[in-house]
Design a protein around this motif. Structure first.
Motif, PDB file in Angstrom:
ATOM      1  N   PRO A 702       0.683  -1.186  -0.091  1.00 46.58           N
ATOM      2  CA  PRO A 702       0.247   0.084   0.103  1.00 46.58           C
ATOM      3  C   PRO A 702       0.850   1.407  -0.034  1.00 46.58           C
ATOM      4  O   PRO A 702       0.401   2.230  -0.100  1.00 46.58           O
ATOM      5  CB  PRO A 702      -0.859  -0.027   1.351  1.00 46.58           C
ATOM      6  N   LYS A 703       2.232   1.111   0.244  1.00 46.76           N
ATOM      7  CA  LYS A 703       2.970   2.396   0.345  1.00 46.76           C
ATOM      8  C   LYS A 703       3.862   2.375  -0.989  1.00 46.76           C
ATOM      9  O   LYS A 703       4.850   3.081  -0.981  1.00 46.76           O
ATOM     10  CB  LYS A 703       3.819   2.388   1.669  1.00 46.76           C
ATOM     11  N   ASN A 704       3.553   1.698  -1.986  1.00 52.24           N
ATOM     12  CA  ASN A 704       4.324   1.608  -3.368  1.00 52.24           C
ATOM     13  C   ASN A 704       3.713   2.750  -4.064  1.00 52.24           C
ATOM     14  O   ASN A 704       2.613   2.721  -4.468  1.00 52.24           O
ATOM     15  CB  ASN A 704       4.404   0.317  -3.928  1.00 52.24           C
ATOM     16  N   ALA A 705       4.492   4.097  -4.083  1.00 54.11           N
ATOM     17  CA  ALA A 705       3.847   5.138  -4.918  1.00 54.11           C
ATOM     18  C   ALA A 705       3.622   4.692  -6.423  1.00 54.11           C
ATOM     19  O   ALA A 705       2.741   5.207  -6.787  1.00 54.11           O
ATOM     20  CB  ALA A 705       4.894   6.084  -4.732  1.00 54.11           C
ATOM     21  N   GLY A 706       4.672   4.047  -6.937  1.00 48.65           N
ATOM     22  CA  GLY A 706       4.479   3.670  -8.297  1.00 48.65           C
ATOM     23  C   GLY A 706       3.001   2.842  -8.565  1.00 48.65           C
ATOM     24  O   GLY A 706       2.313   3.216  -9.584  1.00 48.65           O
ATOM     25  N   TYR A 707       2.945   1.989  -7.699  1.00 51.24           N
ATOM     26  CA  TYR A 707       1.406   1.174  -8.077  1.00 51.24           C
ATOM     27  C   TYR A 707       0.244   2.127  -7.687  1.00 51.24           C
ATOM     28  O   TYR A 707      -0.745   1.924  -8.638  1.00 51.24           O
ATOM     29  CB  TYR A 707       1.591   0.067  -6.866  1.00 51.24           C
ATOM     30  N   LEU A 708       0.436   3.085  -6.772  1.00 48.66           N
ATOM     31  CA  LEU A 708      -0.750   3.946  -6.576  1.00 48.66           C
ATOM     32  C   LEU A 708      -0.768   4.967  -7.652  1.00 48.66           C
ATOM     33  O   LEU A 708      -2.107   5.376  -8.123  1.00 48.66           O
ATOM     34  CB  LEU A 708      -0.532   4.782  -5.418  1.00 48.66           C
ATOM     35  N   TYR A 715      -8.219   4.374 -12.068  1.00 44.62           N
ATOM     36  CA  TYR A 715      -9.556   4.916 -11.542  1.00 44.62           C
ATOM     37  C   TYR A 715      -9.645   6.141 -12.667  1.00 44.62           C
ATOM     38  O   TYR A 715     -11.286   6.255 -13.099  1.00 44.62           O
ATOM     39  CB  TYR A 715      -9.219   5.342 -10.158  1.00 44.62           C
ATOM     40  N   ALA A 716      -9.199   6.904 -12.785  1.00 45.64           N
ATOM     41  CA  ALA A 716      -9.514   8.114 -13.711  1.00 45.64           C
ATOM     42  C   ALA A 716      -9.846   7.497 -15.276  1.00 45.64           C
ATOM     43  O   ALA A 716     -11.156   7.884 -15.643  1.00 45.64           O
ATOM     44  CB  ALA A 716      -8.224   8.847 -14.021  1.00 45.64           C
ATOM     45  N   LYS A 721     -13.508   9.636 -10.311  1.00 44.22           N
ATOM     46  CA  LYS A 721     -12.762  10.620  -9.960  1.00 44.22           C
ATOM     47  C   LYS A 721     -12.158  10.477  -8.252  1.00 44.22           C
ATOM     48  O   LYS A 721     -11.100  11.227  -8.165  1.00 44.22           O
ATOM     49  CB  LYS A 721     -13.161  12.090 -10.427  1.00 44.22           C
ATOM     50  N   THR A 722     -13.215  10.318  -7.637  1.00 39.38           N
ATOM     51  CA  THR A 722     -12.876  10.244  -6.232  1.00 39.38           C
ATOM     52  C   THR A 722     -11.789   9.232  -5.974  1.00 39.38           C
ATOM     53  O   THR A 722     -10.718   9.849  -5.204  1.00 39.38           O
ATOM     54  CB  THR A 722     -14.027  10.020  -5.496  1.00 39.38           C
ATOM     55  N   LYS A 723     -11.699   8.167  -6.213  1.00 40.18           N
ATOM     56  CA  LYS A 723     -10.807   7.112  -6.041  1.00 40.18           C
ATOM     57  C   LYS A 723      -9.540   7.847  -6.806  1.00 40.18           C
ATOM     58  O   LYS A 723      -8.407   7.222  -6.167  1.00 40.18           O
ATOM     59  CB  LYS A 723     -11.179   5.804  -6.309  1.00 40.18           C
ATOM     60  N   ALA A 724      -9.612   8.080  -7.916  1.00 41.70           N
ATOM     61  CA  ALA A 724      -8.593   8.417  -8.688  1.00 41.70           C
ATOM     62  C   ALA A 724      -7.510   9.460  -7.882  1.00 41.70           C
ATOM     63  O   ALA A 724      -6.352   9.479  -7.910  1.00 41.70           O
ATOM     64  CB  ALA A 724      -8.990   8.948 -10.052  1.00 41.70           C
ATOM     65  N   ARG A 725      -8.450  10.587  -7.358  1.00 44.04           N
ATOM     66  CA  ARG A 725      -7.818  11.603  -6.925  1.00 44.04           C
ATOM     67  C   ARG A 725      -7.023  11.123  -5.609  1.00 44.04           C
ATOM     68  O   ARG A 725      -5.705  11.627  -5.192  1.00 44.04           O
ATOM     69  CB  ARG A 725      -8.786  12.930  -6.475  1.00 44.04           C
ATOM     70  N   ALA A 726      -7.696  10.154  -4.819  1.00 43.27           N
ATOM     71  CA  ALA A 726      -7.196   9.622  -3.559  1.00 43.27           C
ATOM     72  C   ALA A 726      -5.679   9.073  -3.928  1.00 43.27           C
ATOM     73  O   ALA A 726      -4.701   9.185  -3.158  1.00 43.27           O
ATOM     74  CB  ALA A 726      -8.075   8.998  -2.866  1.00 43.27           C
ATOM     75  N   LYS A 730      -2.000  10.183  -2.651  1.00 41.32           N
ATOM     76  CA  LYS A 730      -1.092   9.463  -2.154  1.00 41.32           C
ATOM     77  C   LYS A 730       0.376   9.234  -2.630  1.00 41.32           C
ATOM     78  O   LYS A 730       1.045   9.129  -1.961  1.00 41.32           O
ATOM     79  CB  LYS A 730      -2.083   8.137  -1.497  1.00 41.32           C
ATOM     80  N   ALA A 731       0.061   8.812  -3.850  1.00 41.83           N
ATOM     81  CA  ALA A 731       1.418   8.475  -4.634  1.00 41.83           C
ATOM     82  C   ALA A 731       2.376   9.674  -4.676  1.00 41.83           C
ATOM     83  O   ALA A 731       3.598   9.645  -4.254  1.00 41.83           O
ATOM     84  CB  ALA A 731       1.089   8.079  -6.011  1.00 41.83           C
TER      85      ALA A 731
END
Length: 753
Positions: A702-708, A715-716, A721-726, A730-731
């Motif tokens: 969950p803390k892998n920025a590339g995966y996020l 998601y976009a 858009k809500t999940k995409a922005r989150a 975080k990434a």
């Protein structure tokens, strides 16, 4: 002189030889005498001898059938009852007996034929009409079955058995109220009989009313304290509700009252499950000495005990002995598969498990064993498929649900794991394995009190279990009681010296306490015992790296790759250690030399590609991975990395997708593989397909920025858009490369308000 004596001897023998009629009667009388002495195996031999004298000797066949029924050999009992009924076509009782045994054998059409013959001979026989109703129920003609039983009740309103049968059929029809009324009526009509209470208990168990069922079983036992079925049912109820200690007493009665060895096997299995191996072995040794019909089952259970005690060689000998006599024995094949998997012989284990499945496709345990082998092979997709097939065959197979929940939890799907393990506990509240997985789920959610309660329950049942001690240690860690955690992990390792999780937890505690020498000593001792264990080699690589011994860390990672060329974690460890040592170029040269000497080595050539990729020599890395896939088209690490190169370097995305899918088939739960597959889907404009594997990757890391970032872009693409922005925010907060950060910001800027 010798010739004359021989002739006289022959004449004397001829003079003493009995007629077949006299001989068969003597054998019959001898069999009857053995039955009176409860020597049932000897009685079987004598009745068979009588039948050899006269194959149409109906009385001997009927008595032989009765003895087979008493010892639990229903297959032979059915055959002999049917032969006796054919020889006695006018005997109503024999027709009904044979029909009842045919019901037990689920030969419903044949049972219906026997019922019709009995009714033709004696139209007023209520038991014949009940037999006909049960046969119709077996044939799923439920309305007609109810009509038959109802007519039987009209003829004899005091017949308790008719009401019990009516209750069973009404339950199958889904009419609970009518079913319960019929069962209770049977008790009213036969208050001194145990059977109606057991019928009502089975009904209550079927609808989940365990407390009420227990009361009825105990009512049956008050009437008949040594009733076999009542004691067996009570024992299994205790086991299923977490009261294993109370199950011992009824299981002892079952062992005493069962004519064959199956009751003693059940008691031995109980003792084995409770860790009381000495008592289990005593029973099993007696079975092997006294009961040739149960030698196989007893031998396989002894093999299981040997394996648990670490005596793999003796366990394997016992299994081989069974398979030498019965090459297709499902249980023996499954035992062999487990032994082979534990010994690292995964291809052989897979072959044994598949042979067991082919021999008995409807065996849920065979499907389960196949799933366990796939777990050893790190094939989570294959494992889940096998476990789910076991559940399709047996929807209440708790062990399969436990393994599915374990895989879900390992993959980070805590919600799914909680649903699965809740279902397992509904089926069997007293299952310690299910309780332990449920405890791990609660710990993952931070619910310490709930986890503590579950661990306490499991500890009551299996205080000596290494798994119980490991979860006890995890609970203590979450409560920040490190001495208690260490003590629990030590107990687990003492009871199971090959347990990797217990060893890993202790090594982590040693390293946290700055006790590097202790951590290395643990690893060195474990490697002496298991030098070829790939998981242990990976743990040793991490431990050596953490204590500054890069040379041994590299050696351990290389050995792990040699043992398991598709283990992506091993390559990551190796690359990370070389990078930390600043030895990438030297390592590349060494492995290129090794690959030249071993051109067909998947491991050596894959490492060459990995090291070249780390130096940004992409074209050369691509060539190395392509060479690996020429050696083995199923090489998962090379497939994944080649797919990534093609996707990032503007290559053929269709070809990249093929490679990514091949990697996913071999390494379905690996986050790097899921990220590669999801990102290729996203690049192809298939955002809906990209989301699931990318969610899997993020769940594992969950803390892998590339995966996020990749997940946020997907998601976009789906319009969320809500999940995409989150995900993108975080990434960016976790830190992306300059190129990825710029791309993530562009996606964010393009999102509608």
């Amino acid at each position: 002189m010798g010739i004359l004596l021989a002739a006289i001897t022959l004449l004397a023998g001829a003079a003493c030889r009995k007629s077949p009629d006299a001989a068969k009667q003597e054998f019959l009388a001898s069999g009857d005498a053995y039955v009176a002495q409860q020597k049932l195996p000897e009685a079987i031999i004598q009745y068979r001898n009588a039948i050899q004298q006269d194959p149409k000797f109906a009385a001997a066949r009927l008595k032989l059938a009765d003895v087979y029924r008493r010892i639990g050999d229903s297959g032979n009992a059915v055959d002999e009852y049917v032969r006796a009924a054919d020889l006695l076509p006018q005997d109503v009782d024999v027709q009904i007996k044979s029909g009842q045994m045919l019901l037990v054998a689920r030969r419903f059409e044949d049972a219906l034929g026997r019922a019709d013959k009995a009714i033709a001979l004696a139209p007023d026989r209520v038991d014949a009409q009940i037999l006909r109703g049960n046969a119709l129920a077996g044939l799923k003609q439920l309305d007609a079955a109810v009509d038959e039983i109802t007519h039987a009740i009209e003829r004899d309103p005091t017949n308790a058995a008719a009401y019990s049968n009516l209750g069973t059929i009404e339950l199958v029809r889904g009419n609970r109220t009518e079913a319960e009324a019929a069962f209770r009526k049977a008790i009213t009509l036969a208050p001194a009989s145990a059977q109606p209470h057991l019928s009502l208990a089975n009904y209550e168990l079927a609808i989940g009313q365990r407390a009420e069922a227990e009361a009825e079983i105990k009512a049956a036992l008050a009437i008949a304290p040594r009733d076999l079925l009542a004691n067996r049912t009570l024992a299994y109820l205790y086991l299923g509700t977490g009261r294993a200690a109370q199950a011992e007493a009824p299981l002892k009665i079952v062992a005493d009252e069962t004519p064959n060895a199956s009751g003693r096997l059940a008691l031995a299995t109980y003792y084995a499950g409770r860790g009381r191996t000495r008592e289990a072995r005593q029973i099993l040794d007696r079975i092997i000495a006294d009961d040739k019909d149960e030698v196989t089952a007893a031998g396989l259970l002894l093999a299981n005990l040997d394996f648990s005690a670490g005596d793999v060689a003796t366990a394997a000998k016992r299994v081989d002995t069974v398979l030498a006599k019965e090459s297709s024995n499902t249980r023996a094949l499954l035992a062999r598969a487990e032994l082979q998997a534990a010994g690292g012989k995964l291809d052989e284990a897979l072959a044994s498990a598949r042979k067991a499945v082919e021999g008995d496709p409807r065996s849920a345990p065979a499907r389960f064993a196949l799933g366990r082998v796939q777990v050893f092979r790190r094939n989570q997709t294959g494992a889940l498929a096998a476990f789910n097939e076991a559940l399709r065959i047996d929807p209440h197979f708790v062990s399969a649900k436990v393994e599915i929940a374990r895989l879900q939890l390992t993959a980070g799907h805590v919600d799914d794991a909680e649903k699965t393990i809740t279902s397992a506990l509904a089926d069997q509240p007293g299952s310690p394995d299910a309780q332990l997985i449920a405890a791990r789920v609660q710990l993952a959610r931070g619910r310490v009190a709930q986890a503590e309660n579950l661990v306490a329950q499991a500890n009551k049942m299996l205080p000596d279990s290494p798994d119980v001690q490991i979860v006890t240690g995890l609970l203590a860690q979450q409560k920040r009681d490190l001495p208690a955690a260490r003590a629990a992990f030590e107990r687990a390792l003492a009871r199971s010296p090959s347990n990797i999780e217990a060893l890993e937890r202790l090594v982590q505690l040693d390293l946290q306490a700055k006790r590097g020498d202790a951590a290395r000593a643990r690893i060195d001792a474990a490697l002496q015992a298991q030098p070829a264990n790939a998981d242990l080699l990976l743990l040793s690589s991490d431990t050596y790296a953490a204590t500054g011994d890069r040379a041994r860390a590299l050696e351990a990672a290389r050995n792990a790759i040699e043992r398991d060329p598709n283990n992506l974690d091993a390559y990551v460890r190796l690359g990370r250690t070389y990078l930390a040592a600043g030895q990438i170029e030297q390592a590349t040269s060494q492995f290129q030399t090794l690959a030249a000497k071993q051109p067909d080595s998947v491991g050596a050539n894959t490492v060459v590609g990995l090291l070249l990729e780390m130096q940004h020599k992409t074209a050369e890395a691509r060539a190395a991975y392509e060479h690996v896939l020429q050696i083995d088209p199923r090489a998962a690490v090379a497939s994944n990395n080649l797919a990534w190169i093609l996707a990032e370097q503007g290559g053929d995305l269709n070809l990249a997708l093929q490679y990514a899918q091949a990697a996913k088939a071999k390494l379905p739960s690996q986050p790097e593989v899921n990220d590669t597959l999801g990102w290729i889907y996203q690049k192809k404009g298939l955002s809906g397909l990209a989301v699931p594997p990318l969610e899997d990757a993020v769940a594992k890391e969950p803390k892998n920025a590339g995966y996020l970032y990749h997940l946020g872009a997907a998601y976009a693409g789906t319009g969320d858009k809500t999940k995409a922005r989150a995900a993108l925010d975080k990434a960016l907060n976790l830190g992306l490369s300059a190129a990825d950060a710029a791309a993530a910001k562009r996606v964010l800027d393009a999102l509608p308000d």
